[in-house]
Design an enzyme around this catalytic site. Structure first.
Site, PDB file in Angstrom:
ATOM      1  N   ASP A  16      12.478  -0.184  10.381  1.00  0.00           N
ATOM      2  CA  ASP A  16      11.188   0.039   9.726  1.00  0.00           C
ATOM      3  C   ASP A  16      10.256   0.802  10.666  1.00  0.00           C
ATOM      4  O   ASP A  16       9.825   0.278  11.691  1.00  0.00           O
ATOM      5  CB  ASP A  16      10.571  -1.310   9.354  1.00  0.00           C
ATOM      6  CG  ASP A  16       9.391  -1.196   8.406  1.00  0.00           C
ATOM      7  OD1 ASP A  16       8.689  -0.163   8.449  1.00  0.00           O
ATOM      8  OD2 ASP A  16       9.169  -2.135   7.623  1.00  0.00           O
ATOM      9  N   TRP A  51       0.864  -1.191   0.000  1.00  0.00           N
ATOM     10  CA  TRP A  51       0.000   0.000   0.000  1.00  0.00           C
ATOM     11  C   TRP A  51       0.889   1.226   0.000  1.00  0.00           C
ATOM     12  O   TRP A  51       1.893   1.259   0.727  1.00  0.00           O
ATOM     13  CB  TRP A  51      -0.859  -0.049   1.260  1.00  0.00           C
ATOM     14  CG  TRP A  51      -1.781   1.098   1.504  1.00  0.00           C
ATOM     15  CD1 TRP A  51      -3.102   1.172   1.151  1.00  0.00           C
ATOM     16  CD2 TRP A  51      -1.506   2.307   2.225  1.00  0.00           C
ATOM     17  NE1 TRP A  51      -3.647   2.343   1.599  1.00  0.00           N
ATOM     18  CE2 TRP A  51      -2.683   3.074   2.251  1.00  0.00           C
ATOM     19  CE3 TRP A  51      -0.369   2.839   2.834  1.00  0.00           C
ATOM     20  CZ2 TRP A  51      -2.777   4.309   2.871  1.00  0.00           C
ATOM     21  CZ3 TRP A  51      -0.452   4.083   3.448  1.00  0.00           C
ATOM     22  CH2 TRP A  51      -1.645   4.805   3.455  1.00  0.00           C
ATOM     23  N   MET A  80       1.683  -4.797   2.930  1.00  0.00           N
ATOM     24  CA  MET A  80       0.292  -5.227   2.911  1.00  0.00           C
ATOM     25  C   MET A  80       0.134  -6.562   2.178  1.00  0.00           C
ATOM     26  O   MET A  80      -0.746  -7.364   2.492  1.00  0.00           O
ATOM     27  CB  MET A  80      -0.551  -4.134   2.241  1.00  0.00           C
ATOM     28  CG  MET A  80      -2.026  -4.376   2.318  1.00  0.00           C
ATOM     29  SD  MET A  80      -2.997  -2.997   1.674  1.00  0.00           S
ATOM     30  CE  MET A  80      -4.625  -3.755   1.820  1.00  0.00           C
TER      31      MET A  80
END
Length: 272
Positions: free
Chosen positions: A224, A29, A96
């Protein structure tokens, strides 16, 4: 270029390239299948058949008003696998896209799948609650949806900087990559962009881990800030029997573009 029809009639835009062992790359996404540019070239040059597709609501696939749930996304992946009559296919899910793999395996089984790779994946559980103290507070996701509604274009530009770990002085990617990501992101339906925040933030994939009965590789950056490693990558590696975890020290979310050569090598070695 081709389209495969999902169960509800939504057209899914598919690219099917090369010969050899099939690999489906499932995008994150709010991008499209084209985000795997570096991986597509490397895998093709290593003799794989590479398949990418745009998730419903993104890229050149149909943009329906509803259906942005992981059960539907998993059934869309099944439509691609069945439509191309694939057997012994490897599935690589980024962000995603890792959720699609988890839910596909629990809904459809692993009879057509040979290997799975979760790259900076949401598979695990992102939302912070009593069962998931390492998760992300719900207010973060509500803020994302609010910002998308207010100015989706500004949101996409600022989101990309965190996504790729761009700092005030240094950047792991070029301005060209940031511009390219913006172009891919604006192709999405605004409704899909908003609804998918709830899908990837609030879907608990931990019950799906038992369905991973195939060799599984988990790759995640320890830096991350988009999909933190503890409730996702590390949780998946702990919850999936026999899974191998490779942590990229200090790397941000967008591994496919920040360290493409390293990621490509790890993928090729595992998928061989």
């Amino acid at each position: 270029m081709a389209f495969i029809e999902a169960k509800d009639g939504t057209k899914l835009h598919v690219k099917d390239m090369g010969q050899g062992r099939p690999v489906i790359l499932i995008h994150g996404w709010p991008l499209t299948g084209d985000m795997f540019e570096y991986q597509t070239v490397a895998l093709l040059e290593s003799g794989f058949r590479v398949i990418t597709y745009d998730r419903r609501g993104f890229g050149q696939s149909g943009h329906p008003a509803s259906g942005y749930t992981y059960d539907t996304f998993a059934d869309d992946l099944a439509a691609v696998i069945d439509g191309l009559e694939l057997q012994n296919v490897s599935l690589v899910g980024f962000s995603m896209g890792g959720g699609e793999i988890a839910r596909y395996l629990s809904r459809h089984g692993a009879s057509k799948v040979s290997k799975a790779v979760l790259v900076a994946s949401v598979a695990g559980y992102l939302l912070k609650d009593e069962s998931n103290p390492d998760g992300v507070d719900a207010s973060v996701f509500e803020g994302m949806k609010k910002d998308i509604r207010k100015d989706r274009f500004d949101f996409l530009q600022s989101f990309a900087k965190t996504f790729y770990g761009v700092g005030l002085v240094t950047s792991p990617v070029s301005q060209g990559v940031l511009d390219w990501s913006f172009v891919l992101g604006v192709m999405a339906s605004p409704k899909a962009t908003i609804d998918c925040v709830d899908a990837f933030a609030k879907t608990d994939f931990r019950p799906d881990f038992a369905a991973f009965t195939i060799p599984t590789l988990v790759i995640h950056g320890t830096g991350d800030k988009t999909v933190p490693i503890d409730p996702t990558g590390r949780a998946a590696a702990n919850g999936i029997a026999g899974a191998k975890l490779i942590e990229y020290d200090g790397e941000p979310h967008g591994l496919f573009a920040t360290v493409p050569d390293r990621l490509n090598q790890d993928l090729i070695e595992f998928l061989a």
